[in-house]
Each structure stands twice: as C-alpha cells, then as structure tokens.
Write an enzyme that holds these catalytic residues in place. Sequence first.
Site, PDB file in Angstrom:
ATOM      1  N   ARG A  82      33.396  31.476  24.483  1.00 62.70           N
ATOM      2  CA  ARG A  82      32.902  32.720  24.642  1.00 62.70           C
ATOM      3  C   ARG A  82      32.411  33.182  26.289  1.00 62.70           C
ATOM      4  O   ARG A  82      31.875  32.441  27.014  1.00 62.70           O
ATOM      5  CB  ARG A  82      31.487  33.101  23.712  1.00 62.70           C
ATOM      6  CG  ARG A  82      30.976  34.552  23.602  1.00 62.70           C
ATOM      7  CD  ARG A  82      29.727  34.669  23.087  1.00 62.70           C
ATOM      8  NE  ARG A  82      28.635  33.914  24.044  1.00 62.70           N
ATOM      9  CZ  ARG A  82      28.027  34.325  25.124  1.00 62.70           C
ATOM     10  NH1 ARG A  82      28.393  35.593  25.540  1.00 62.70           N
ATOM     11  NH2 ARG A  82      27.260  33.737  25.534  1.00 62.70           N
ATOM     12  N   VAL A  83      33.049  34.437  26.341  1.00 61.12           N
ATOM     13  CA  VAL A  83      32.484  35.140  27.527  1.00 61.12           C
ATOM     14  C   VAL A  83      31.977  36.646  27.071  1.00 61.12           C
ATOM     15  O   VAL A  83      32.204  37.055  26.180  1.00 61.12           O
ATOM     16  CB  VAL A  83      33.477  35.212  28.626  1.00 61.12           C
ATOM     17  CG1 VAL A  83      33.686  34.103  29.360  1.00 61.12           C
ATOM     18  CG2 VAL A  83      34.823  36.038  28.206  1.00 61.12           C
ATOM     19  N   SER A  84      31.145  37.004  28.023  1.00 65.00           N
ATOM     20  CA  SER A  84      30.538  38.293  27.862  1.00 65.00           C
ATOM     21  C   SER A  84      31.319  39.792  27.994  1.00 65.00           C
ATOM     22  O   SER A  84      31.370  40.681  27.406  1.00 65.00           O
ATOM     23  CB  SER A  84      29.059  38.587  28.398  1.00 65.00           C
ATOM     24  OG  SER A  84      28.228  37.593  27.927  1.00 65.00           O
ATOM     25  N   THR A  85      32.420  39.264  28.984  1.00 70.20           N
ATOM     26  CA  THR A  85      32.957  40.699  29.420  1.00 70.20           C
ATOM     27  C   THR A  85      34.559  40.447  29.439  1.00 70.20           C
ATOM     28  O   THR A  85      34.705  39.204  29.613  1.00 70.20           O
ATOM     29  CB  THR A  85      32.298  41.146  30.729  1.00 70.20           C
ATOM     30  OG1 THR A  85      32.843  40.092  31.732  1.00 70.20           O
ATOM     31  CG2 THR A  85      31.153  41.292  30.821  1.00 70.20           C
TER      32      THR A  85
ATOM     33  N   GLN B 291      35.248  38.718  32.582  1.00 69.47           N
ATOM     34  CA  GLN B 291      35.400  37.155  32.934  1.00 69.47           C
ATOM     35  C   GLN B 291      36.432  36.449  31.953  1.00 69.47           C
ATOM     36  O   GLN B 291      36.793  35.470  32.339  1.00 69.47           O
ATOM     37  CB  GLN B 291      33.861  36.556  32.059  1.00 69.47           C
ATOM     38  CG  GLN B 291      32.681  36.961  32.894  1.00 69.47           C
ATOM     39  CD  GLN B 291      31.360  36.966  32.087  1.00 69.47           C
ATOM     40  OE1 GLN B 291      31.330  37.052  30.798  1.00 69.47           O
ATOM     41  NE2 GLN B 291      30.402  36.333  32.657  1.00 69.47           N
TER      42      GLN B 291
END
Length: 200
Positions: A31-34, A37
């Site tokens: 998982r990444v937030s943006t 990324q």
Amino acid sequence: MVKKNRLFWHFLCLLIFVLGRICMKALVYTRVSTQGQKEGYSLESQREACEKKAWEMGASEIIFLEDTYSGIELERPALNRLREHVLKGDVDMVVIYDPDRLTRNLADLLLLTNELDRCNVMLVFVNFTWESTPLGRLFLEMRGAIAEFEHALIRERTLRGKRKKAEEGSLPGFVEPYGYKFDPINDTLILIEQEARVVR
C-alpha cells in the site's frame, strides 16, 4: 516391529510437514497513500521484499494485492479482497512490509489481526518480527499506536501549512479549476477567458 512402526510414523509426520509447506498459499499486500508514490518505487520495493519473505516462509503460491489509499481508511479495494480471501480460507499467510502498510489506525489493526487469528492465517511483516503471543501483540499494538500518532502529526502539520498559505493570500493547495491556470511563480490562479465563458 516397534522400530518399523516408529519409522512409519516419523515418515508420515515428515510427509505431512513437507506437504503442508508445499501447499502454503501466501498473500502479499502492499500500500501507498498517493498516486505519486505508486508511480515511484515504493510499491515495487515493498512487493519485492514481501515476495522474497513469502518464499522464505515456504509459500508455494502467492497472490499480490496493492492499494493506493490512505492507511487511515479501512475501506480499501485490495484490503477488502484480502479480507475476503482470509474469510474464505484461500490463504495460509499474509505478508506485509510493515504494520503501517496494513493500517495507520490502531482499532483497525486490532480488528484485522483478530480476523486473521480467527481464520488461522499467519501474519508476517518484512521489517517487524512478531509472534501472536501476549507480548508480541503488545509490541504490535505499540507499533500501531505510533503509526496512528505519526499520521495525526503529518495531518496537523499539513493543515497548519495550508492555513498559513491561505492567510497570506496564496493557494492552500494545488487547485486548477476549469477556466483557470495555476501560476507557480506567483502561487495564484490566472483566468483563461475562453474557458471561463463556458463556466459563466
């Protein structure tokens, strides 16, 4: 006769152990937030490290799931699929790079680890060693509390910075609505007359 029986049971135990390891299904969750990324190397490096860990743990098959959502949200498409796989008994092990990649909310961390425990699914982190024991859970919960605290600090700093920019008359974030073009030198919006006519 006793010696033959003992050999038979040793062989049977070894066979069960080997077959169990041969049939172990792993699920790698990254998982990444943006989106920014995601386009970088963060997801790729997480995936490589988690895949390596899954093979080391004896996986024979790996399912890969990735999200581009904030860790504070429990409702994420790939996380929902992970939970479905766990509840159906499709996987034996879930491999994640770090507890904060799973969630940045302590309550959600407790919920998710309990779901995995109830379904007898092993939870493995690449850069955090833990066991499902009272002491292990305590350390995991401490990591979860720290991740939640860190998220709150980042959010507070970001909001403070946006407020300051707004007070100075600048744009608090990058916004480019139809009819305007962002001027990065002056940190303002410039009216584009042709587009603005459509909006009016």
